[in-house]
Design a protein around this motif. Structure first.
Motif, mmCIF file in Angstrom:
data_model
loop_
_atom_site.group_PDB
_atom_site.id
_atom_site.type_symbol
_atom_site.label_atom_id
_atom_site.label_comp_id
_atom_site.label_asym_id
_atom_site.label_seq_id
_atom_site.Cartn_x
_atom_site.Cartn_y
_atom_site.Cartn_z
ATOM 1 N N ARG A 109 12.019 -6.575 -0.863
ATOM 2 C CA ARG A 109 11.654 -7.387 0.300
ATOM 3 C C ARG A 109 11.877 -8.877 0.005
ATOM 4 N NH1 ARG A 109 11.707 -2.938 1.996
ATOM 5 N NH2 ARG A 109 10.029 -1.762 3.024
ATOM 6 N N HIS B 299 0.858 -1.189 0.000
ATOM 7 C CA HIS B 299 0.000 0.000 0.000
ATOM 8 C C HIS B 299 0.890 1.234 0.000
ATOM 9 C CE1 HIS B 299 -3.102 2.915 1.086
ATOM 10 N NE2 HIS B 299 -3.988 1.977 0.804
ATOM 11 N N SER C 257 0.538 4.038 1.406
ATOM 12 C CA SER C 257 0.559 4.749 2.683
ATOM 13 C C SER C 257 1.000 3.826 3.814
ATOM 14 C CB SER C 257 -0.837 5.304 3.000
ATOM 15 O OG SER C 257 -0.921 5.692 4.349
ATOM 16 N N PRO C 258 2.138 4.108 4.467
ATOM 17 C CA PRO C 258 2.579 3.292 5.604
ATOM 18 C C PRO C 258 1.540 3.264 6.727
ATOM 19 C CG PRO C 258 4.359 4.687 4.838
ATOM 20 C CD PRO C 258 3.128 5.140 4.121
ATOM 21 N N HIS C 259 0.855 4.393 6.945
ATOM 22 C CA HIS C 259 -0.150 4.467 8.005
ATOM 23 C C HIS C 259 -1.313 3.519 7.723
ATOM 24 C CE1 HIS C 259 -2.651 6.070 11.189
ATOM 25 N NE2 HIS C 259 -3.617 6.273 10.305
ATOM 26 N N THR C 260 -1.813 3.558 6.490
ATOM 27 C CA THR C 260 -2.910 2.667 6.112
ATOM 28 C C THR C 260 -2.465 1.218 6.177
ATOM 29 O OG1 THR C 260 -3.862 4.350 4.661
ATOM 30 C CG2 THR C 260 -4.535 2.061 4.280
ATOM 31 N N ALA C 261 -1.238 0.953 5.739
ATOM 32 C CA ALA C 261 -0.708 -0.411 5.790
ATOM 33 C C ALA C 261 -0.645 -0.900 7.237
ATOM 34 C CB ALA C 261 0.671 -0.470 5.148
ATOM 35 N N SER C 262 -0.206 -0.021 8.144
ATOM 36 C CA SER C 262 -0.116 -0.384 9.560
ATOM 37 C C SER C 262 -1.491 -0.710 10.135
ATOM 38 C CB SER C 262 0.521 0.773 10.344
ATOM 39 O OG SER C 262 0.582 0.467 11.717
ATOM 40 N N GLU D 117 9.683 -2.101 -4.270
ATOM 41 C CA GLU D 117 9.903 -2.444 -2.863
ATOM 42 C C GLU D 117 9.545 -3.896 -2.581
ATOM 43 O OE1 GLU D 117 8.419 -0.030 0.244
ATOM 44 O OE2 GLU D 117 9.654 1.698 -0.291
ATOM 45 N N HIS E 127 6.080 -4.206 4.987
ATOM 46 C CA HIS E 127 5.297 -3.251 4.196
ATOM 47 C C HIS E 127 6.085 -2.892 2.945
ATOM 48 C CE1 HIS E 127 4.488 1.063 3.094
ATOM 49 N NE2 HIS E 127 3.330 0.491 2.856
ATOM 50 N N ALA E 128 5.376 -2.748 1.843
ATOM 51 C CA ALA E 128 5.982 -2.268 0.603
ATOM 52 C C ALA E 128 5.003 -1.296 -0.036
ATOM 53 C CB ALA E 128 6.290 -3.425 -0.343
ATOM 54 N N CYS E 129 5.524 -0.226 -0.631
ATOM 55 C CA CYS E 129 4.623 0.773 -1.217
ATOM 56 C C CYS E 129 4.520 0.649 -2.734
ATOM 57 C CB CYS E 129 5.073 2.183 -0.832
ATOM 58 S SG CYS E 129 6.652 2.676 -1.533
#
Length: 206
Positions: free
Chosen positions: A61, A10, A12-17, A57, A51-53
């Motif tokens: 990984r 995703h 967004s790291p925040h949304t992924a989290s 990425e 996480h990958a955006c």
């Protein structure tokens, strides 16, 4: 249980989290034997969340993983793009909307199988079917129409019994076609059979 790496894709790291938090809770309910993992002691645990955006990425990984690890991509986007990662070792594909299927995906790839969540079923089958039509003059994989249809069914995680019912043939006949397709392609397993077929059609292979 082998190490299973779940790569949440995703921008967004925040949304992924937030997504990871929801999915971890779902897994705790249905796979109570799993434990949270930290990067430095991942080899002692069962699940590793990354996480990958973007596609680049994801490749990074995957390059950093132990070859024995099983990988699942958790995505919400172009299925053609993500299915191409079959060519580099990803064994599970779960859409964000299919989060309840994640425990089943973990079990499947841990056992050495492939897993496509419901949102991927039709597309995975279409890729095999339509590329068969487009490349029907390509004899590099001399598979019969029935063998190709059975491979399409295997890609949708169907057992020999389910395939027999779908095609209205005997289970023994399905076993014969699978065995013949394995011999023709040189694949050693049902997973390898699907992957070799997809690679032969050169579908966005990375």
């Amino acid at each position: 249980m082998r190490l299973v790496c779940l790569i949440v894709v995703h921008p967004s790291p925040h949304t992924a989290s937030e997504t990871v938090s929801r999915w971890k809770e779902e897994i705790r309910k249905r796979l109570p034997e799993t434990a949270p993992v930290r990067r430095h002691d991942a080899e002692e645990n069962r699940l590793l969340w990354l996480h990958a955006c973007c596609q680049e990425e994801v490749r990074t990984r995957l390059d950093g993983l132990d070859p024995s690890a099983a990988s699942i991509l958790c995505t919400d986007g172009s299925q053609d793009v993500w299915l191409s990662f079959l060519a580099v070792g990803v064994r599970g594909f779960v859409s964000f909307r299919d989060q309840k299927e994640l425990p089943g995906a973990i079990r499947a790839v841990n056992a050495g199988g492939l897993y496509f969540s419901r949102s991927y079923h039709e597309r995975a089958g279409d890729i095999l079917y339509w590329n068969h039509l487009i490349h029907r003059e390509n004899h590099s994989l001399p598979l019969t129409p029935t063998e190709r249809r059975i491979i399409q069914e295997i890609a949708m995680d169907r057992s020999n019994r389910e395939i027999a019912q779908s095609l209205r043939i005997s289970e023994r006949t399905v076993e014969h076609h699978v065995s013949t397709a394995l011999r023709k392609t040189g694949a050693k397993s049902r997973v390898g059979l699907v992957i070799r077929t997809l690679k032969n059609f050169q579908i966005n292979v990375i």
